[in-house]
Design a protein around this motif. Sequence first.
Motif, PDB file in Angstrom:
ATOM      1  N   MET A  82       0.840  -1.189   0.000  1.00 53.17           N
ATOM      2  CA  MET A  82       0.000   0.000   0.000  1.00 53.17           C
ATOM      3  C   MET A  82       0.877   1.241   0.000  1.00 53.17           C
ATOM      4  N   PRO A  83       0.430   2.334  -0.677  1.00 50.83           N
ATOM      5  CA  PRO A  83       1.164   3.595  -0.581  1.00 50.83           C
ATOM      6  C   PRO A  83       0.870   4.261   0.749  1.00 50.83           C
ATOM      7  N   LEU A  84       1.911   4.635   1.483  1.00 50.89           N
ATOM      8  CA  LEU A  84       1.711   5.250   2.792  1.00 50.89           C
ATOM      9  C   LEU A  84       1.181   6.672   2.654  1.00 50.89           C
ATOM     10  N   GLU A  85       1.303   7.281   1.471  1.00 52.68           N
ATOM     11  CA  GLU A  85       0.951   8.680   1.318  1.00 52.68           C
ATOM     12  C   GLU A  85      -0.540   8.937   1.177  1.00 52.68           C
ATOM     13  N   ARG A  86      -1.377   7.905   1.217  1.00 54.64           N
ATOM     14  CA  ARG A  86      -2.833   8.125   1.142  1.00 54.64           C
ATOM     15  C   ARG A  86      -3.299   8.683   2.482  1.00 54.64           C
ATOM     16  N   ALA A  87      -3.369  10.003   2.576  1.00 51.62           N
ATOM     17  CA  ALA A  87      -3.767  10.654   3.825  1.00 51.62           C
ATOM     18  C   ALA A  87      -5.277  10.617   3.980  1.00 51.62           C
ATOM     19  N   ILE A  93     -11.412   6.700  -5.881  1.00 52.97           N
ATOM     20  CA  ILE A  93     -10.118   6.528  -6.528  1.00 52.97           C
ATOM     21  C   ILE A  93     -10.157   5.273  -7.384  1.00 52.97           C
ATOM     22  N   LYS A  94      -9.778   5.417  -8.656  1.00 55.10           N
ATOM     23  CA  LYS A  94      -9.763   4.266  -9.557  1.00 55.10           C
ATOM     24  C   LYS A  94      -8.408   3.587  -9.488  1.00 55.10           C
ATOM     25  N   HIS A  95      -8.406   2.269  -9.677  1.00 55.49           N
ATOM     26  CA  HIS A  95      -7.154   1.514  -9.703  1.00 55.49           C
ATOM     27  C   HIS A  95      -7.160   0.644 -10.954  1.00 55.49           C
ATOM     28  N   PRO A  96      -6.065   0.629 -11.711  1.00 56.82           N
ATOM     29  CA  PRO A  96      -6.035  -0.185 -12.928  1.00 56.82           C
ATOM     30  C   PRO A  96      -6.198  -1.658 -12.602  1.00 56.82           C
ATOM     31  N   GLN A  97      -6.904  -2.370 -13.463  1.00 55.59           N
ATOM     32  CA  GLN A  97      -7.151  -3.791 -13.243  1.00 55.59           C
ATOM     33  C   GLN A  97      -5.892  -4.614 -13.418  1.00 55.59           C
ATOM     34  N   ALA A 155       7.957   9.012 -17.129  1.00 56.98           N
ATOM     35  CA  ALA A 155       6.866   8.052 -17.313  1.00 56.98           C
ATOM     36  C   ALA A 155       6.522   7.814 -18.777  1.00 56.98           C
ATOM     37  N   ALA A 156       7.179   8.545 -19.677  1.00 58.86           N
ATOM     38  CA  ALA A 156       6.936   8.418 -21.122  1.00 58.86           C
ATOM     39  C   ALA A 156       5.474   8.687 -21.461  1.00 58.86           C
ATOM     40  N   MET A 157       4.942   9.783 -20.931  1.00 56.78           N
ATOM     41  CA  MET A 157       3.585  10.195 -21.267  1.00 56.78           C
ATOM     42  C   MET A 157       3.505  11.710 -21.194  1.00 56.78           C
ATOM     43  N   SER A 158       2.443  12.273 -21.713  1.00 57.52           N
ATOM     44  CA  SER A 158       2.295  13.723 -21.692  1.00 57.52           C
ATOM     45  C   SER A 158       1.958  14.202 -20.287  1.00 57.52           C
ATOM     46  N   PRO A 159       2.292  15.448 -19.953  1.00 58.52           N
ATOM     47  CA  PRO A 159       1.930  15.983 -18.635  1.00 58.52           C
ATOM     48  C   PRO A 159       0.439  15.877 -18.344  1.00 58.52           C
ATOM     49  N   ARG A 160      -0.380  16.102 -19.355  1.00 63.80           N
ATOM     50  CA  ARG A 160      -1.834  16.030 -19.170  1.00 63.80           C
ATOM     51  C   ARG A 160      -2.269  14.615 -18.810  1.00 63.80           C
ATOM     52  N   THR A 161      -1.719  13.632 -19.522  1.00 63.67           N
ATOM     53  CA  THR A 161      -2.059  12.231 -19.238  1.00 63.67           C
ATOM     54  C   THR A 161      -1.556  11.823 -17.862  1.00 63.67           C
ATOM     55  N   LEU A 162      -0.355  12.268 -17.527  1.00 65.57           N
ATOM     56  CA  LEU A 162       0.213  11.928 -16.224  1.00 65.57           C
ATOM     57  C   LEU A 162      -0.648  12.495 -15.097  1.00 65.57           C
ATOM     58  N   ASN A 163      -1.072  13.732 -15.236  1.00 63.78           N
ATOM     59  CA  ASN A 163      -1.922  14.346 -14.214  1.00 63.78           C
ATOM     60  C   ASN A 163      -3.218  13.567 -14.048  1.00 63.78           C
ATOM     61  N   ARG A 164      -3.803  13.142 -15.181  1.00 64.20           N
ATOM     62  CA  ARG A 164      -5.051  12.380 -15.122  1.00 64.20           C
ATOM     63  C   ARG A 164      -4.840  11.031 -14.438  1.00 64.20           C
ATOM     64  N   ARG A 165      -3.722  10.368 -14.721  1.00 63.74           N
ATOM     65  CA  ARG A 165      -3.434   9.063 -14.104  1.00 63.74           C
ATOM     66  C   ARG A 165      -3.278   9.202 -12.582  1.00 63.74           C
ATOM     67  N   GLY A 216      -5.894   9.828  -6.391  1.00 60.55           N
ATOM     68  CA  GLY A 216      -6.862  10.791  -5.884  1.00 60.55           C
ATOM     69  C   GLY A 216      -6.341  12.203  -5.760  1.00 60.55           C
ATOM     70  N   ILE A 217      -5.072  12.447  -6.091  1.00 57.85           N
ATOM     71  CA  ILE A 217      -4.475  13.773  -5.994  1.00 57.85           C
ATOM     72  C   ILE A 217      -3.540  13.989  -7.183  1.00 57.85           C
ATOM     73  N   PRO A 218      -3.256  15.259  -7.541  1.00 61.42           N
ATOM     74  CA  PRO A 218      -2.329  15.536  -8.644  1.00 61.42           C
ATOM     75  C   PRO A 218      -0.888  15.252  -8.255  1.00 61.42           C
ATOM     76  N   PRO A 219       0.021  15.196  -9.229  1.00 57.28           N
ATOM     77  CA  PRO A 219       1.424  14.866  -8.943  1.00 57.28           C
ATOM     78  C   PRO A 219       2.070  15.790  -7.919  1.00 57.28           C
TER      79      PRO A 219
END
Length: 328
Positions: free
Chosen positions: A199-204, A211-215, A247-257, A263-266
Amino acid sequence: MADKTNCATNAPIPHKIAVVMYDGVIPTDAFVPCDTFSRVQLSSGESPYQVTLCSNATHINSPFCSINIPDSLDLLNKVDTIILPGTNDTAAPIPASLIQALQQAAEAGTRIASICTGAFVLAATGLLNGKKATTHWNQAMQLQQAYPKINVDPNVLFVDNGQILTSAGALAGIDLCLHMIRNDFGAQVAADAARISVMPLERAGGQKQFIKHPQSTDNGSSLQPLLSWVENNLSDELNISQLAKQAAMSPRTLNRRFVEQLGIPPSAWILNCRARYAQQLLETTSYTMEQVATKTGFGSTANLRKQFRRVVGTSPSAYRKSFGSRAG
């Protein structure tokens, strides 16, 4: 009677935890805290928690299984923390013996936490009256209508009122457990427990429930490789363009991911990650504030103080004074 020393500053070892069982209990909510707390280890190798199931009956029925319970509710006046897991029938009457036992435990200073719809059990005691609380978003309105004296927030992962805590459903129960472990034994012990739980410890607590999680991580949609890279490069000046390139993706895509998966921006995630790392260094090292600021990427002591207070709610020096004894 268990030692009721404030576990945020000087938790006894072992710290005794009782998970209360009742008919209709959701098995995941009941056994997640058992597993999470029982796997915790201190740097000395000690297991600081002792977890036991208890109930007002020797046998309870839950979805998918029946469970024999080793201890009675008398256990509740001998423990340091009580966990109330969710129930699949929020309208079921709460046994008077359980309500009384919880009220007496609260009066003695015992910490009490609910997971998911366990908030309905906690609410029946009156201990949430006048307090903010949460539960699974799908039952939040029902909880608010049934107990109008509670300020129900359906969005957050968990709420910490000090002695009384509540969490949302599913994985939010793990977030709450990790939060309590951090309060009891510090950031490093909690980080180790988070790794064991994957688990990520940063989930405050203030993060959203939705929050969506990839399958699957096979399609490259998981952020985990990038998160690990960030954690190993916190001293660098990180920005969205640099992260997107990594991450080899656009800033917009990264922010969305980030928003979908965490549940929060980068920028908010990096801030939380730096603050958590600063907590760890303040607890376990004698680094100066300048060194902590450099190693965590805050750059200056002024920015360290500003951002640390924003995330943690206190100053770095006050935090070290309270928790620095955990070094080693």
